[in-house]
Scaffold this motif. Structure first.
Motif, PDB file in Angstrom:
ATOM      1  N   ARG A  40       0.842  -1.210   0.000  1.00  0.00           N
ATOM      2  CA  ARG A  40       0.000   0.000   0.000  1.00  0.00           C
ATOM      3  C   ARG A  40       0.873   1.254   0.000  1.00  0.00           C
ATOM      4  O   ARG A  40       0.560   2.239  -0.646  1.00  0.00           O
ATOM      5  N   ARG A  41       1.965   1.230   0.764  1.00  0.00           N
ATOM      6  CA  ARG A  41       2.867   2.386   0.822  1.00  0.00           C
ATOM      7  C   ARG A  41       3.695   2.527  -0.454  1.00  0.00           C
ATOM      8  O   ARG A  41       4.080   3.625  -0.833  1.00  0.00           O
ATOM      9  N   THR A  42       3.971   1.407  -1.091  1.00  0.00           N
ATOM     10  CA  THR A  42       4.889   1.392  -2.224  1.00  0.00           C
ATOM     11  C   THR A  42       4.222   1.730  -3.550  1.00  0.00           C
ATOM     12  O   THR A  42       4.808   2.419  -4.378  1.00  0.00           O
ATOM     13  N   ASN A  43       3.013   1.227  -3.781  1.00  0.00           N
ATOM     14  CA  ASN A  43       2.357   1.411  -5.071  1.00  0.00           C
ATOM     15  C   ASN A  43       0.859   1.612  -4.856  1.00  0.00           C
ATOM     16  O   ASN A  43       0.168   0.690  -4.421  1.00  0.00           O
ATOM     17  N   PRO A  44       0.347   2.794  -5.187  1.00  0.00           N
ATOM     18  CA  PRO A  44      -1.082   3.051  -4.996  1.00  0.00           C
ATOM     19  C   PRO A  44      -1.986   2.149  -5.834  1.00  0.00           C
ATOM     20  O   PRO A  44      -3.159   1.985  -5.509  1.00  0.00           O
ATOM     21  N   ALA A  45      -1.442   1.522  -6.888  1.00  0.00           N
ATOM     22  CA  ALA A  45      -2.229   0.572  -7.682  1.00  0.00           C
ATOM     23  C   ALA A  45      -2.298  -0.799  -7.003  1.00  0.00           C
ATOM     24  O   ALA A  45      -3.022  -1.678  -7.477  1.00  0.00           O
ATOM     25  N   LEU A  46      -1.537  -0.971  -5.906  1.00  0.00           N
ATOM     26  CA  LEU A  46      -1.507  -2.210  -5.129  1.00  0.00           C
ATOM     27  C   LEU A  46      -1.067  -3.407  -5.978  1.00  0.00           C
ATOM     28  O   LEU A  46      -1.598  -4.505  -5.849  1.00  0.00           O
ATOM     29  N   LYS A  47      -0.081  -3.170  -6.837  1.00  0.00           N
ATOM     30  CA  LYS A  47       0.421  -4.215  -7.721  1.00  0.00           C
ATOM     31  C   LYS A  47       1.930  -4.347  -7.560  1.00  0.00           C
ATOM     32  O   LYS A  47       2.609  -3.399  -7.175  1.00  0.00           O
ATOM     33  N   ILE A  48       2.419  -5.509  -7.897  1.00  0.00           N
ATOM     34  CA  ILE A  48       3.850  -5.726  -7.987  1.00  0.00           C
ATOM     35  C   ILE A  48       4.167  -6.159  -9.412  1.00  0.00           C
ATOM     36  O   ILE A  48       3.279  -6.656 -10.111  1.00  0.00           O
ATOM     37  N   PRO A  49       5.380  -5.912  -9.849  1.00  0.00           N
ATOM     38  CA  PRO A  49       6.535  -5.370  -9.158  1.00  0.00           C
ATOM     39  C   PRO A  49       6.548  -3.846  -9.131  1.00  0.00           C
ATOM     40  O   PRO A  49       5.805  -3.186  -9.865  1.00  0.00           O
ATOM     41  N   VAL A  50       7.436  -3.332  -8.283  1.00  0.00           N
ATOM     42  CA  VAL A  50       7.781  -1.920  -8.233  1.00  0.00           C
ATOM     43  C   VAL A  50       9.301  -1.862  -8.276  1.00  0.00           C
ATOM     44  O   VAL A  50       9.974  -2.625  -7.585  1.00  0.00           O
ATOM     45  N   LEU A  51       9.826  -0.974  -9.098  1.00  0.00           N
ATOM     46  CA  LEU A  51      11.265  -0.766  -9.165  1.00  0.00           C
ATOM     47  C   LEU A  51      11.580   0.618  -8.640  1.00  0.00           C
ATOM     48  O   LEU A  51      10.954   1.598  -9.060  1.00  0.00           O
ATOM     49  N   GLU A  52      12.512   0.693  -7.721  1.00  0.00           N
ATOM     50  CA  GLU A  52      13.021   1.972  -7.239  1.00  0.00           C
ATOM     51  C   GLU A  52      14.424   2.126  -7.792  1.00  0.00           C
ATOM     52  O   GLU A  52      15.288   1.262  -7.577  1.00  0.00           O
ATOM     53  N   SER A  53      14.639   3.211  -8.536  1.00  0.00           N
ATOM     54  CA  SER A  53      15.937   3.439  -9.164  1.00  0.00           C
ATOM     55  C   SER A  53      16.153   4.927  -9.359  1.00  0.00           C
ATOM     56  O   SER A  53      15.272   5.623  -9.880  1.00  0.00           O
ATOM     57  N   ASP A  54      17.307   5.401  -8.962  1.00  0.00           N
ATOM     58  CA  ASP A  54      17.671   6.812  -9.142  1.00  0.00           C
ATOM     59  C   ASP A  54      16.588   7.750  -8.624  1.00  0.00           C
ATOM     60  O   ASP A  54      16.248   8.746  -9.275  1.00  0.00           O
TER      61      ASP A  54
END
Length: 191
Positions: A40-54
């Motif tokens: 929930r904190r990472t992606n408001p679409a509530l889906k994976i994956p999420v990439l954090e870069s730069d």
């Protein structure tokens, strides 16, 4: 880079295979259990994956693949390859719906429930099209569309969601690519 996902997600697995030797941290979440707040904190679409870069958060495997491919200097996908991804993603989305419904205690296998009938129809129509493309040699190169097809077929088999009768070429395709880098390392059965 940090990849947030689940070891059993075919959408996450395709990115892990694409990343190959790129250095990154992998955060394995239980997205339907104790780690639900994290997604929930990472992606408001509530889906994976999420990439954090730069300093950038990138949602959705298709967008993440474009980002990684650009970083790796790969050629952009052709329109035909984009269409292949649309087919693969459509079948994968419908299969996830069936799996989640089954895990929710719903009977997804009884014919006559339009919603589930439509998901099964979408999956099988798409898989027959993809099998014909495999037989036509359109997935011979180990590229992102082939990685995605591999992950779909292997995940469908892992979750026992499809009868591959009549589309055995998809299983043969999967079996012929088991030795590629990061395939064994990302096998959801090993999670």
């Amino acid at each position: 880079m940090k990849l947030i996902g689940s070891t059993t997600s075919p959408f996450v697995r395709r990115i892990r295979i694409l990343l190959d030797e790129e250095p990154y941290d992998f955060v394995n979440l239980d997205i339907y259990g104790e780690d639900r707040d994290e997604i929930r904190r990472t992606n408001p679409a509530l889906k994976i994956p999420v990439l954090e870069s730069d300093g950038q958060e990138i949602y959705d495997s298709r967008i993440i693949s474009r980002y990684i491919s650009a970083k790796q200097g790969r050629d952009p996908l052709t329109w035909d390859q984009q269409n292949q991804l649309t087919l693969i993603d459509g079948a994968n989305d419908s299969a996830v719906i069936l799996l989640l419904a089954r895990r929710s205690g719903l009977d997804v296998d009884t014919p006559g429930v339009m919603f589930f009938d439509l998901q099964r129809e979408r999956i099988m129509t798409t898989l027959r099209t993809l099998a014909a493309q495999v037989e036509d040699g359109q997935f011979e190169e180990w590229n992102y569309p082939a990685i995605c097809l591999y992950c779909l077929v292997d995940w469908l088999d892992f979750r026992d969601l499809v009868d591959f009768t009549g589309i055995e070429s998809l299983i043969a395709f999967r079996d012929s690519h088991k030795s590629h880098p990061w395939v064994a390392e990302t096998d959801p059965r090993e999670s």
